[in-house]
Design an enzyme around this catalytic site. Structure first.
Site, PDB file in Angstrom:
ATOM      1  N   ASP B 104       0.842  -1.205   0.000  1.00 34.47           N
ATOM      2  CA  ASP B 104       0.000   0.000   0.000  1.00 34.47           C
ATOM      3  C   ASP B 104       0.880   1.259   0.000  1.00 34.47           C
ATOM      4  O   ASP B 104       0.592   2.223  -0.717  1.00 34.47           O
ATOM      5  CB  ASP B 104      -0.915  -0.015   1.228  1.00 34.47           C
ATOM      6  CG  ASP B 104      -2.003   1.048   1.161  1.00 34.47           C
ATOM      7  OD1 ASP B 104      -2.464   1.364   0.051  1.00 34.47           O
ATOM      8  OD2 ASP B 104      -2.394   1.563   2.229  1.00 34.47           O
ATOM      9  N   ARG B 150     -10.911   9.744 -11.892  1.00 34.89           N
ATOM     10  CA  ARG B 150     -10.513   9.800 -10.491  1.00 34.89           C
ATOM     11  C   ARG B 150      -9.822   8.517 -10.034  1.00 34.89           C
ATOM     12  O   ARG B 150      -9.398   8.415  -8.893  1.00 34.89           O
ATOM     13  CB  ARG B 150     -11.730  10.073  -9.606  1.00 34.89           C
ATOM     14  CG  ARG B 150     -12.350  11.468  -9.845  1.00 34.89           C
ATOM     15  CD  ARG B 150     -13.720  11.590  -9.173  1.00 34.89           C
ATOM     16  NE  ARG B 150     -13.636  11.316  -7.749  1.00 34.89           N
ATOM     17  CZ  ARG B 150     -14.397  10.404  -7.109  1.00 34.89           C
ATOM     18  NH1 ARG B 150     -15.279   9.685  -7.774  1.00 34.89           N
ATOM     19  NH2 ARG B 150     -14.272  10.213  -5.817  1.00 34.89           N
ATOM     20  N   LYS B 151      -9.742   7.506 -10.896  1.00 36.80           N
ATOM     21  CA  LYS B 151      -9.183   6.216 -10.491  1.00 36.80           C
ATOM     22  C   LYS B 151      -7.771   5.973 -11.035  1.00 36.80           C
ATOM     23  O   LYS B 151      -7.515   6.226 -12.213  1.00 36.80           O
ATOM     24  CB  LYS B 151     -10.081   5.063 -10.963  1.00 36.80           C
ATOM     25  CG  LYS B 151     -11.471   5.073 -10.366  1.00 36.80           C
ATOM     26  CD  LYS B 151     -12.267   3.876 -10.863  1.00 36.80           C
ATOM     27  CE  LYS B 151     -13.663   3.870 -10.264  1.00 36.80           C
ATOM     28  NZ  LYS B 151     -14.501   2.769 -10.803  1.00 36.80           N
TER      29      LYS B 151
END
Lengths: 188, 188
Positions: B104, B150-151
């Site tokens: 992450d 937005r991705k």
């Protein structure tokens, strides 16, 4: 007593009053005998320093605080957790890796409690629905969805105490490992 | 100087010689100007205590050690990391949540470097191919696979230094957030 051998799955001064309340509510379930409170140590039977506990030693309330309760009959886990101020990712909210750590921990505890054989995480797929707030009471729920031979499929979610907000939900696949590949397991 | 404002993405006494060697190799790439070493602080522009850094304060080499390098032109990240002795899950190997935390972190650093707008983790799907050893040098590589409005879709893997062993690989979806929903971002 060695502090590393103390059950850490109990409220400490870092727990909020609401988290303590939920611990007590969940602990009540154990009276019927259908639910069991899972003890949790820094040093497990196999691990020398389990990440999700080790990180919190000396920092009550700053990293992960959690207690899990399992029902074997229903292959189910319920728990309460708090992400401390030092688990931040987005401002005032838990890091995606911190959320994943608790989902992996809850799923792993349930998987091991039900299957009683060493299994390791093979896949984890998490949907982050809402940012998970820091220092608030979060409830955890996990289920064994399916067991197929060496594979266990677990689903797990983190919600607000009223259940209305799902912060994150995921599925975790555990696979039974051949202990001969891990000398530490083999020696015991 | 406040220790929290010191760049932590540099070797310290907890890094192995091999990890230091890889840091130097990757740092060499920056000389051409195509790669940039990403600085990394406990207190970021937005976060007060970024989980993956905060956990390591005062414990060099015990939790996460890592440094990332990015190439904007190629939308790519390369890095070196170590999982310390206190990130254990399976015996002598990193906890699934610890592995997820580094994936992450790497994906987030690359995503932010390329897109330059606040994005949060919306989905993370990790395949754990082999148990990730503790205290060894692990290489990280991440790519922006696709950006759609937005991705951002990022893929990331952790490998042995020779590249022959893939420990874990995953995809991470980041979504641009509306900063008005997060007061701390809005105030800046």
């Amino acid at each position: 007593m060695d502090m590393y051998m103390v059950d850490m799955a109990v409220p400490n001064e870092g727990w909020s009053d609401e988290s303590k309340l939920w611990f007590n509510k969940l602990n009540e379930l154990t009276k019927s005998g259908e639910w069991k409170k899972m003890k949790s140590f820094v040093h497990g039977k196999y691990s020398k320093a389990l990440f999700t506990r080790s990180v919190s030693v000396g920092h009550p309330g700053k990293f992960f605080e959690y207690a899990f309760f399992c029902n074997k009959e229903e292959s189910m886990l319920r728990g309460v957790c708090q992400f401390g101020s030092r688990t931040e990712g987005p401002p005032s909210h838990a890091h995606g890796g911190a959320v994943a750590s608790i989902i992996d921990a809850a799923s792993g505890v349930l998987c091991h409690y039900v299957s009683r054989v060493p299994r390791v995480t093979a896949n984890m797929n998490i949907n982050y629905r809402r940012p998970t707030p820091l220092c608030e009471t979060i409830l955890t729920e996990a289920h064994v969805d399916k067991t197929e031979g060496r594979k266990s499929f677990i689903s797990c979610k983190l919600t607000s105490p009223d259940g209305k907000t799902i912060y994150a939900e995921g599925t975790v696949l555990f696979i039974q490992i051949d202990v001969s590949n891990i000398p530490q397991l083999n020696q015991e």
